[in-house]
Design a protein around this motif. Sequence first.
Motif, PDB file in Angstrom:
ATOM      1  N   PHE A 144     -15.496  57.689  -0.981  1.00  0.00           N
ATOM      2  CA  PHE A 144     -16.085  56.574  -1.713  1.00  0.00           C
ATOM      3  C   PHE A 144     -14.962  55.762  -2.355  1.00  0.00           C
ATOM      4  O   PHE A 144     -14.105  56.333  -3.050  1.00  0.00           O
ATOM      5  CB  PHE A 144     -17.012  57.073  -2.823  1.00  0.00           C
ATOM      6  CG  PHE A 144     -18.203  57.863  -2.368  1.00  0.00           C
ATOM      7  CD1 PHE A 144     -19.475  57.306  -2.411  1.00  0.00           C
ATOM      8  CD2 PHE A 144     -18.067  59.172  -1.910  1.00  0.00           C
ATOM      9  CE1 PHE A 144     -20.589  58.049  -2.009  1.00  0.00           C
ATOM     10  CE2 PHE A 144     -19.164  59.909  -1.512  1.00  0.00           C
ATOM     11  CZ  PHE A 144     -20.432  59.348  -1.554  1.00  0.00           C
ATOM     12  N   CYS A 145     -14.959  54.461  -2.139  1.00  0.00           N
ATOM     13  CA  CYS A 145     -14.057  53.549  -2.857  1.00  0.00           C
ATOM     14  C   CYS A 145     -14.890  52.883  -3.941  1.00  0.00           C
ATOM     15  O   CYS A 145     -15.718  52.004  -3.655  1.00  0.00           O
ATOM     16  CB  CYS A 145     -13.472  52.508  -1.914  1.00  0.00           C
ATOM     17  SG  CYS A 145     -12.438  53.184  -0.605  1.00  0.00           S
ATOM     18  N   VAL A 146     -14.714  53.304  -5.178  1.00  0.00           N
ATOM     19  CA  VAL A 146     -15.622  52.945  -6.265  1.00  0.00           C
ATOM     20  C   VAL A 146     -14.906  52.017  -7.252  1.00  0.00           C
ATOM     21  O   VAL A 146     -13.796  52.324  -7.701  1.00  0.00           O
ATOM     22  CB  VAL A 146     -16.111  54.213  -6.997  1.00  0.00           C
ATOM     23  CG1 VAL A 146     -17.194  53.864  -7.996  1.00  0.00           C
ATOM     24  CG2 VAL A 146     -16.624  55.237  -5.994  1.00  0.00           C
ATOM     25  N   PRO A 147     -15.506  50.893  -7.617  1.00  0.00           N
ATOM     26  CA  PRO A 147     -14.788  49.912  -8.445  1.00  0.00           C
ATOM     27  C   PRO A 147     -14.648  50.274  -9.918  1.00  0.00           C
ATOM     28  O   PRO A 147     -13.748  49.773 -10.586  1.00  0.00           O
ATOM     29  CB  PRO A 147     -15.619  48.629  -8.277  1.00  0.00           C
ATOM     30  CG  PRO A 147     -16.983  49.095  -7.902  1.00  0.00           C
ATOM     31  CD  PRO A 147     -16.788  50.357  -7.111  1.00  0.00           C
ATOM     32  N   THR A 148     -15.532  51.144 -10.456  1.00  0.00           N
ATOM     33  CA  THR A 148     -15.475  51.440 -11.892  1.00  0.00           C
ATOM     34  C   THR A 148     -15.520  52.939 -12.147  1.00  0.00           C
ATOM     35  O   THR A 148     -16.072  53.712 -11.346  1.00  0.00           O
ATOM     36  CB  THR A 148     -16.662  50.801 -12.638  1.00  0.00           C
ATOM     37  OG1 THR A 148     -17.882  51.431 -12.226  1.00  0.00           O
ATOM     38  CG2 THR A 148     -16.737  49.301 -12.374  1.00  0.00           C
TER      39      THR A 148
END
Length: 297
Positions: A180-184
């Motif tokens: 997962f590339c998660v922004p926050t």
Amino acid sequence: PRRIGGAPFLTQHAHAKEVFMQTLYITDLDGTLLGADGRVSAESVRILAPMLRRGLPLTVATARSPATVVQLLQALPITLPAVLMTGTILYDLPARRTIGTQCLSAQSVAAMCGVLRREGAEALAYSAKGGQLYVYYKQVCCPFEEAFIAQRRGTPYKLFRQVPEYEAALAGGDTLMFLFCVPTLQRAEYLFRALDEVPGIVKYFYPDEYARGGYLLEVYPAGASKATAIEKVKAMTGAADIVSFGDNINDLPMFAASRISCAVANAAPEVRRAASCVIGHHDEAAVARWLCEHAVF
């Protein structure tokens, strides 16, 4: 020399086997061997390449896949099997081929896909099929993920495919991990907790090391770790013990399996606390300098 996949992993010197069996040296890449620019520095190459040609028993253990590792290590003549994707792949660098995998169970994959549907989440699903590594995704969820994919497209070692559903795409292959590339941070923590219901996995999340503004959440098969894969390399080579180098939490199992564990100065606090010693900063060729001063081979 003994061989793995046609590539020699012991030096040709007559006395090498006796000496080599003493110590296997293993280094992480990002934040450890690689500098802040995400590359092996010229100084590290200058120090390590001649040592490797003389028989230094060094390899890497990283969360990266062959798509970037092959290119990053072109200047270093490493012949030992590399531990990639946090232990789910053993890779023969000279032959450019996978020599072993550890995959998620069908039950784990089904549960992961269920969580993704329920949460409306996007992930990169890594699958090995017919010797080729594929990465399946439904849509790009944020600029952080877009940058991550863009950096890794266009190599023969990893093919990205946009698909309507994960299950159909993953059928018939060995599913190695979900990323997962998660922004926050808030979203990363939420998804990390949501995955508690998935059986047969181990998971990590941490800030991106190159300041692209996001968090990486990695999901692997239970039992997969740098440490378990390194034990396989150790058995292949007949090494008696391990000296390792790292900076992040997924290096802790590797440290526990090592006679000496070296944290770089920029390592996470818990990694520095767990290490046998703290060496220099990753941006100052610390691993190469330590090996030049201390490696016996």
